[in-house]
Design a protein around this motif. Structure first.
Motif, PDB file in Angstrom:
ATOM      1  N   ASN A 122       0.986  -1.206  -0.017  1.00 22.16           N
ATOM      2  CA  ASN A 122      -0.060  -0.121  -0.009  1.00 22.16           C
ATOM      3  C   ASN A 122       0.973   1.290   0.030  1.00 22.16           C
ATOM      4  O   ASN A 122       1.533   1.406   0.958  1.00 22.16           O
ATOM      5  N   THR A 123       0.943   2.142  -0.938  1.00 26.30           N
ATOM      6  CA  THR A 123      -0.062   2.015  -2.167  1.00 26.30           C
ATOM      7  C   THR A 123       0.559   0.778  -3.005  1.00 26.30           C
ATOM      8  O   THR A 123       1.810   0.527  -2.985  1.00 26.30           O
ATOM      9  N   ALA A 158      -1.063   6.661   0.702  1.00 31.77           N
ATOM     10  CA  ALA A 158      -2.322   5.976   0.791  1.00 31.77           C
ATOM     11  C   ALA A 158      -3.398   6.797   1.635  1.00 31.77           C
ATOM     12  O   ALA A 158      -4.456   7.022   1.390  1.00 31.77           O
TER      13      ALA A 158
END
Length: 320
Positions: A122-123, A158
């Motif tokens: 993530n991302t 994120a």
């Protein structure tokens, strides 16, 4: 940031005596919701230390086919730990299909590697993944006995994009690696976070991997500055990436914006590099990343330079 590095109070981190490094690890761990942190030289070293701590020889970890832990870290888990990867395809939103994950878990049978760990990102390719997915991944891990490691190199991108708190995501993981030297702008380093026993074991692996550093508070000071000053400003990078994508689209290119990244497709890479170089813009491929050293004028210049690229877009040629 450089002033903070100059003024850093330092000691010998191998013996746990560098106060600035200790402070960085504490700050990062608390922000992530964990008991302890470990400052390491790179994201690759952080992920590898996590793999070696979670898994034993002959064990297996599940990761995405294009995940950093599988594709871009030199096969370190296999080379150093005898750990087997089980890659799965990413979905269009950057997640792993959890039904596919469960189906890939090996039976408790000595014919198979022991599936121990689920590695997530993530991302992923710039796509932010929200807490709901991580909650479902945690439920699967609890049901099947897996541990969960998050390669959160761009985790703060994120959470800024999603408008959530970082521990809304990290609470569902057993360990998290976060990079200080990408969007946050520090010159080097990542922090691996987890519970105290896990980090103590990972510290040993860091030493084995050649990552024992001495007066590294000089570097840790940059990391502290980055955490205190660079997280909220990531929204500026996302805004500029949107402006870049809009400008490229208006110029006739195919541009997909994901947080601070813009993917430019439909142009042969060699032509892309050569054309952009005429305007003093160096690109290595279709992924163009906006960061703290890029300002609004830079975005305008890149869009202007890319104006002629639309004519270079590849298309199927009619057969003679």
């Amino acid at each position: 940031m450089r002033a903070a590095m100059l003024d850093a109070d330092v000691g010998d981190d191998v013996y746990g005596e560098d106060p600035t490094t200790n402070r960085l690890e504490k700050i990062c761990a608390e922000r992530m919701g964990f008991e302890a942190g470990l400052f390491v030289a790179s994201g690759t070293q952080s992920n590898l230390a996590a793999l070696l701590t979670h898994c034993e020889r002959g064990d297996e970890y599940i990761a995405g086919q294009d995940a950093h832990t599988y594709r871009f870290e030199g096969g370190g888990g296999a080379a150093f730990g005898g750990i087997q990867p089980q890659p799965l395809p990413f979905q269009s939103d950057g997640t792993l299909d959890l039904e596919d994950v469960e189906a890939a878990i090996k039976p408790d049978d000595y014919h198979f590697a022991r599936t121990r760990l689920l590695c997530l990102e993530n991302t992923q390719g710039g796509r932010p993944i929200g807490p709901d997915y991580f909650a479902r991944a945690r439920a699967l891990a609890n049901r099947t006995g897996l541990r969960v490691h998050l390669d959160g190199a761009r985790l703060f991108n994120a959470v800024v994009a999603l408008g959530v708190d970082v521990d809304d995501i990290t609470r569902h993981c057993d360990s998290v690696s976060v990079c200080l030297s990408k969007g946050l702008g520090a010159p080097v380093g990542s922090v691996l976070c987890g519970e105290s026993d896990f980090i103590e074991a990972a510290r040993r692996w860091r030493k084995v991997l050649g990552g024992g550093m001495r007066q590294c508070g000089i570097l840790a000071a940059a990391g502290i500055y980055a955490l205190e000053h660079s997280v909220d400003r990531l929204a500026e990078d996302h805004h500029r990436a949107r402006e870049l994508a809009a400008g490229l689209t208006a110029a006739g290119l195919v541009a997909d914006q994901r947080t601070n990244m813009v993917y430019v497709t439909g142009v042969e890479p060699g032509r892309m590099r050569n054309h952009m170089a005429t305007g003093g813009v160096r690109v290595s491929g279709p992924r163009w990343v906006v960061h703290l050293d890029i300002d609004d004028e830079d975005i305008r210049h890149v869009v202007a330079t890319a104006g002629g690229l639309a004519a270079d877009r590849t298309s199927p040629r009619p057969k003679p």
